[in-house]
Design a protein around this motif. Structure first.
Motif, PDB file in Angstrom:
ATOM      1  N   UNK A   1     -10.610 -11.488  49.196  1.00  0.00           N
ATOM      2  CA  UNK A   1     -11.809 -10.679  49.337  1.00  0.00           C
ATOM      3  C   UNK A   1     -12.594 -10.636  48.028  1.00  0.00           C
ATOM      4  N   UNK A   2     -11.849 -10.747  46.902  1.00  0.00           N
ATOM      5  CA  UNK A   2     -12.482 -10.713  45.586  1.00  0.00           C
ATOM      6  C   UNK A   2     -13.467 -11.873  45.439  1.00  0.00           C
ATOM      7  N   UNK A   3     -13.080 -13.044  45.939  1.00  0.00           N
ATOM      8  CA  UNK A   3     -13.929 -14.221  45.807  1.00  0.00           C
ATOM      9  C   UNK A   3     -15.193 -14.095  46.655  1.00  0.00           C
ATOM     10  N   UNK A   4     -15.071 -13.484  47.808  1.00  0.00           N
ATOM     11  CA  UNK A   4     -16.242 -13.282  48.676  1.00  0.00           C
ATOM     12  C   UNK A   4     -17.238 -12.349  47.988  1.00  0.00           C
ATOM     13  N   UNK A   5     -16.722 -11.312  47.364  1.00  0.00           N
ATOM     14  CA  UNK A   5     -17.595 -10.371  46.649  1.00  0.00           C
ATOM     15  C   UNK A   5     -18.291 -11.066  45.485  1.00  0.00           C
ATOM     16  N   UNK A   6     -17.534 -11.843  44.697  1.00  0.00           N
ATOM     17  CA  UNK A   6     -18.109 -12.550  43.555  1.00  0.00           C
ATOM     18  C   UNK A   6     -19.159 -13.555  44.025  1.00  0.00           C
ATOM     19  N   UNK A   7     -18.840 -14.284  45.076  1.00  0.00           N
ATOM     20  CA  UNK A   7     -19.798 -15.248  45.600  1.00  0.00           C
ATOM     21  C   UNK A   7     -21.038 -14.545  46.138  1.00  0.00           C
TER      22      UNK A   7
ATOM     23  N   UNK B   1     -14.194 -15.843  38.234  1.00  0.00           N
ATOM     24  CA  UNK B   1     -13.378 -16.789  39.006  1.00  0.00           C
ATOM     25  C   UNK B   1     -14.233 -17.673  39.913  1.00  0.00           C
ATOM     26  N   UNK B   2     -15.185 -17.081  40.589  1.00  0.00           N
ATOM     27  CA  UNK B   2     -16.055 -17.866  41.467  1.00  0.00           C
ATOM     28  C   UNK B   2     -16.954 -18.783  40.660  1.00  0.00           C
ATOM     29  N   UNK B   3     -17.428 -18.317  39.500  1.00  0.00           N
ATOM     30  CA  UNK B   3     -18.238 -19.167  38.628  1.00  0.00           C
ATOM     31  C   UNK B   3     -17.462 -20.383  38.146  1.00  0.00           C
ATOM     32  N   UNK B   4     -16.211 -20.182  37.764  1.00  0.00           N
ATOM     33  CA  UNK B   4     -15.362 -21.300  37.331  1.00  0.00           C
ATOM     34  C   UNK B   4     -15.150 -22.272  38.486  1.00  0.00           C
ATOM     35  N   UNK B   5     -14.906 -21.744  39.682  1.00  0.00           N
ATOM     36  CA  UNK B   5     -14.734 -22.597  40.858  1.00  0.00           C
ATOM     37  C   UNK B   5     -15.986 -23.433  41.124  1.00  0.00           C
ATOM     38  N   UNK B   6     -17.151 -22.803  41.056  1.00  0.00           N
ATOM     39  CA  UNK B   6     -18.393 -23.531  41.310  1.00  0.00           C
ATOM     40  C   UNK B   6     -18.632 -24.619  40.264  1.00  0.00           C
TER      41      UNK B   6
ATOM     42  N   UNK C   1     -26.625 -13.396  45.866  1.00  0.00           N
ATOM     43  CA  UNK C   1     -27.706 -12.410  45.833  1.00  0.00           C
ATOM     44  C   UNK C   1     -28.674 -12.660  44.687  1.00  0.00           C
ATOM     45  N   UNK C   2     -28.131 -12.983  43.521  1.00  0.00           N
ATOM     46  CA  UNK C   2     -28.997 -13.269  42.375  1.00  0.00           C
ATOM     47  C   UNK C   2     -29.798 -14.544  42.612  1.00  0.00           C
ATOM     48  N   UNK C   3     -29.162 -15.526  43.240  1.00  0.00           N
ATOM     49  CA  UNK C   3     -29.871 -16.752  43.583  1.00  0.00           C
ATOM     50  C   UNK C   3     -31.008 -16.464  44.567  1.00  0.00           C
TER      51      UNK C   3
END
Length: 124
Positions: free
Chosen positions: A1-7, A54-59, A12-14
């Motif tokens: 769920x943490x990754x969904x929130x980060x994404x 974490x999501x930024x690193x994944x992207x 949203x900013x995008x």
């Protein structure tokens, strides 16, 4: 769920960057608006790095896969590109070298300034 929130935060900013692109009459891509907005939010502390790290690193890790559609687009438009291939190669080489030189000089200048050197002639 943490990754969904980060994404969701990044998305949203995008999206806000896309809205700014349609509102502000400047020839700046929406992605740049989003990046600047993200930078401002991170610097001011509205968003903490831990909230999106974490999501930024994944992207960033999957970024090479994002270039596949562009490469396929080049292959599809090969007929149009073939006649100006030499010009495209020359322009690409010149602009790549120019960007590398300018980025290197600016980086050297920043490092020297940070180390306490005040004379700009040391860098150039």
């Amino acid at each position: 769920m943490k990754y969904v929130r980060q994404f969701g935060i990044i998305l949203g900013i995008t999206f806000i960057g896309e809205i700014l692109n349609s509102i502000v009459p400047l020839p700046i891509p929406a992605s740049i608006y989003g990046l600047v907005l993200m930078l401002i939010l991170l610097v001011t502390g509205v968003i903490r790095l831990e909230q999106i790290k974490e999501t930024g690193v994944f992207l960033i890790e999957i970024m090479p896969m994002m270039f596949i559609p562009a490469a396929v687009g080049l292959m599809v438009s090969w007929q149009s590109l073939e006649s100006i291939l030499l010009q495209v190669i020359v322009i690409t080489l010149i602009s790549t070298v120019l960007v590398m030189v300018v980025a290197g000089k600016i980086t050297q200048w920043i490092v020297y300034r940070k180390e306490g050197h005040q004379d700009e002639r040391d860098v150039i």
